[in-house]
Scaffold this active site. Structure first.
Site, mmCIF file in Angstrom:
data_model
loop_
_atom_site.group_PDB
_atom_site.id
_atom_site.type_symbol
_atom_site.label_atom_id
_atom_site.label_comp_id
_atom_site.label_asym_id
_atom_site.label_seq_id
_atom_site.Cartn_x
_atom_site.Cartn_y
_atom_site.Cartn_z
ATOM 1 N N LYS A 1 5.166 1.937 -3.088
ATOM 2 C CA LYS A 1 5.229 3.341 -3.520
ATOM 3 C C LYS A 1 5.527 3.376 -5.001
ATOM 4 O O LYS A 1 6.223 2.499 -5.524
ATOM 5 C CB LYS A 1 6.328 4.080 -2.747
ATOM 6 N N THR B 1 -4.227 13.081 6.146
ATOM 7 C CA THR B 1 -2.813 13.142 6.533
ATOM 8 C C THR B 1 -2.621 14.253 7.554
ATOM 9 O O THR B 1 -2.001 14.064 8.612
ATOM 10 C CB THR B 1 -1.923 13.388 5.290
ATOM 11 N N ASN C 1 -1.303 19.503 -0.077
ATOM 12 C CA ASN C 1 -2.443 18.913 0.632
ATOM 13 C C ASN C 1 -2.182 18.804 2.135
ATOM 14 O O ASN C 1 -2.979 19.285 2.953
ATOM 15 C CB ASN C 1 -2.765 17.534 0.018
ATOM 16 N N LYS D 1 0.847 -1.197 0.000
ATOM 17 C CA LYS D 1 0.000 0.000 0.000
ATOM 18 C C LYS D 1 0.873 1.234 0.000
ATOM 19 O O LYS D 1 1.840 1.313 0.773
ATOM 20 C CB LYS D 1 -0.859 -0.022 1.284
ATOM 21 N N LYS E 1 5.218 2.481 8.455
ATOM 22 C CA LYS E 1 4.067 3.329 8.792
ATOM 23 C C LYS E 1 2.825 2.460 9.033
ATOM 24 O O LYS E 1 2.137 2.602 10.041
ATOM 25 C CB LYS E 1 3.821 4.280 7.613
ATOM 26 N N SER F 1 -7.058 5.738 4.006
ATOM 27 C CA SER F 1 -7.016 4.924 2.784
ATOM 28 C C SER F 1 -7.481 3.503 3.101
ATOM 29 O O SER F 1 -8.216 2.879 2.332
ATOM 30 C CB SER F 1 -5.594 4.858 2.223
HETATM 31 N N1 GLU Z 1 1.132 8.896 -0.002
HETATM 32 C C1 GLU Z 1 0.636 8.823 1.345
HETATM 33 C C2 GLU Z 1 1.752 8.428 2.288
HETATM 34 O O1 GLU Z 1 2.906 8.601 2.017
HETATM 35 C C3 GLU Z 1 -0.621 7.985 1.462
HETATM 36 C C4 GLU Z 1 -0.487 6.542 1.128
HETATM 37 C C5 GLU Z 1 -1.805 5.799 1.061
HETATM 38 O O2 GLU Z 1 -2.833 6.365 1.397
HETATM 39 O O3 GLU Z 1 -1.765 4.638 0.669
HETATM 40 O O4 GLU Z 1 1.499 7.988 3.392
#
Ligand code: GLU
Length: 413
Positions: free
Chosen positions: A103, A188, A219, A67, A91, A347
């Site tokens: 990613k 976030t 954002n 994810k 995370k 998410s």
């Molecule tokens: N890009 C965001 C992060 O770095 C969200 C990732 C997501 O929602 O999967 O945490």
């Protein structure tokens, strides 16, 4: 400039050492399981075809599907995307989500692309990666310079590759009408604000008498400024890629957001003073929120930082060398893998709602996010007290506890 992959490997190594984990854990986790490089030919508006390079890194699926977001940025590199996917694993681990890290990134400057070019690039990226993505395999989301419109195109394109059957669960951060979740847009920043509030309570800091500085007004940064201002925190300064603005009396956040929306930058905001991006980081304030890119707080400026709390809304803004300096100076760093986890938490809620086909209210999402962040913050803080380590190491330890158990039960180590 410190390489992001080296940074995350150093952080992981440090936590493994404090936890006395066998070398195998580090060996299994030090690199992504898979990192794909793709070439995306895009028909440009002038009729010519241009090929963009993209990546998707899948760090580990030990705890569930991978994810993590997709960023569109000129400085994207394979190593950066690999590092970012690793941060996603830790995370998800610290907040207890059933995911591993992923990613993606495309080397491009989206500000120089027309809407049509952006759509064709987004669709092209997903088309070429479709066989490696899926609701039970790898689930992308927004990241730097990607948004809900891009997620909508990507979901649509992915669905085409599955006989046109809607695949809402393949991607998160979608518009609400297309299976998005209430609260995802500000998640976030909301999670970051909750973490700041928890940290302030532990440190006996009153938010209503505090000041904050925001680096990056995208954002995460803009929403964080708004949420902190709602709690009566004075926002002294904010920056974006074009410059930084400061006001000793505090900036009016709503007006600043409008100014950025209409001019494209925070620069030139009425009643503010222009300062350099370097000055911004070392301003006298209670809370510093780096919400831009990696490598911002380094051994060059860490000694000059005056904030009591640093809340990392961005991924990887602080180098390990800077971490040591900040720790010695008693500055509390709420690490990225905890501070910005609100995005991936909501998410996850979006993905769950997609699987159920049943959607929650904004209040429901808000309440669940608050509880999840609070529990993760407390677990991390307790680990910090127990082991006498920085919050970042503590967050890795909470995360590694879970990963280690999964790796053992699967006999991967
Ligand atoms: N890009 C965001 C992060 O770095 C969200 C990732 C997501 O929602 O999967 O945490």
């Amino acid at each position: 400039m410190k390489n992001a992959l080296t940074m995350v490997q150093e952080q992981l190594q440090q936590a493994c050492t404090v936890m006395n984990l066998c070398e195998d854990v580090y060996e299994v986790l030090k690199l992504p399981q898979r990192c794909l490089q793709v070439s995306i030919p895009v028909k440009m508006d002038d009729g010519r075809t241009k090929t963009f390079v993209g990546y998707r890194s899948q760090h580990t699926d030990a705890l569930g599907p991978c994810k993590g977001g997709i960023r569109f940025h000129p400085d994207v590199t394979q190593e950066e995307v690999m590092a970012l996917s690793m941060w996603m694993t830790f995370k998800c681990g610290v907040v207890g989500l059933p995911y591993g890290g992923g990613k993606g990134g495309v080397v491009c400057d989206p500000r120089k692309l027309s809407q049509g070019e952006l759509e064709r690039l987004s669709r092209g990226y997903i088309r070429i990666l479709a066989r490696n993505l899926g609701a039970d395999q790898d689930i992308p989301a927004p990241d730097v310079y990607t948004d809900s419109q891009i997620m909508a195109w990507m979901m649509d394109e992915y669905s085409k590759s599955r006989a046109g059957i809607n695949q809402f669960g393949v991607i998160t951060g979608k518009p609400i009408i297309l299976g998005g979740s209430e609260g995802r847009d500000s998640a976030t920043a909301q999670g970051c604000a909750f973490a700041i509030r928890d940290a302030a309570r532990k440190l006996d800091i009153r938010l209503s008498q505090s000041t904050a500085v925001i680096q990056g007004f995208g954002n995460a940064g803009a929403h964080a400024a708004r949420l902190l201002a709602d709690w009566d925190v004075d926002i002294l300064a904010a920056s974006d890629s074009s410059g930084a603005v400061y006001s000793a009396n505090g900036l009016n956040v709503e007006e600043l957001i409008q100014h950025k929306d209409s001019t494209g930058s925070v620069k030139g905001f009425g009643g503010s003073e222009e300062i350099s991006s370097d000055e911004l980081l070392t301003l006298d304030c209670t809370i510093l929120v780096p919400a831009a890119l990696e490598n911002q707080i380094t051994e060059q400026n860490a000694a000059d930082i005056k904030a009591a709390i640093i809340a990392e809304a961005a991924n990887g803004p602080t180098t390990p060398e800077a971490d040591s300096i900040l720790y010695a100076r008693d500055i509390v760093v709420i690490p990225d893998i905890l501070a910005n986890a609100g995005g991936v938490i909501v998410s996850y809620y979006e993905w769950v709602q997609n699987q159920m086909g049943y959607y929650w209210s904004a209040e429901e999402v808000h309440k669940k996010l608050r509880t999840a962040m609070h529990e993760a913050f407390n677990a991390t803080w307790e680990m910090r007290e127990l082991k006498g380590v920085p919050l970042r190491t503590a967050a890795y330890m909470v995360s590694l506890d879970r990963l280690h158990e999964a790796l053992q039960l699967r006999s991967w180590i």
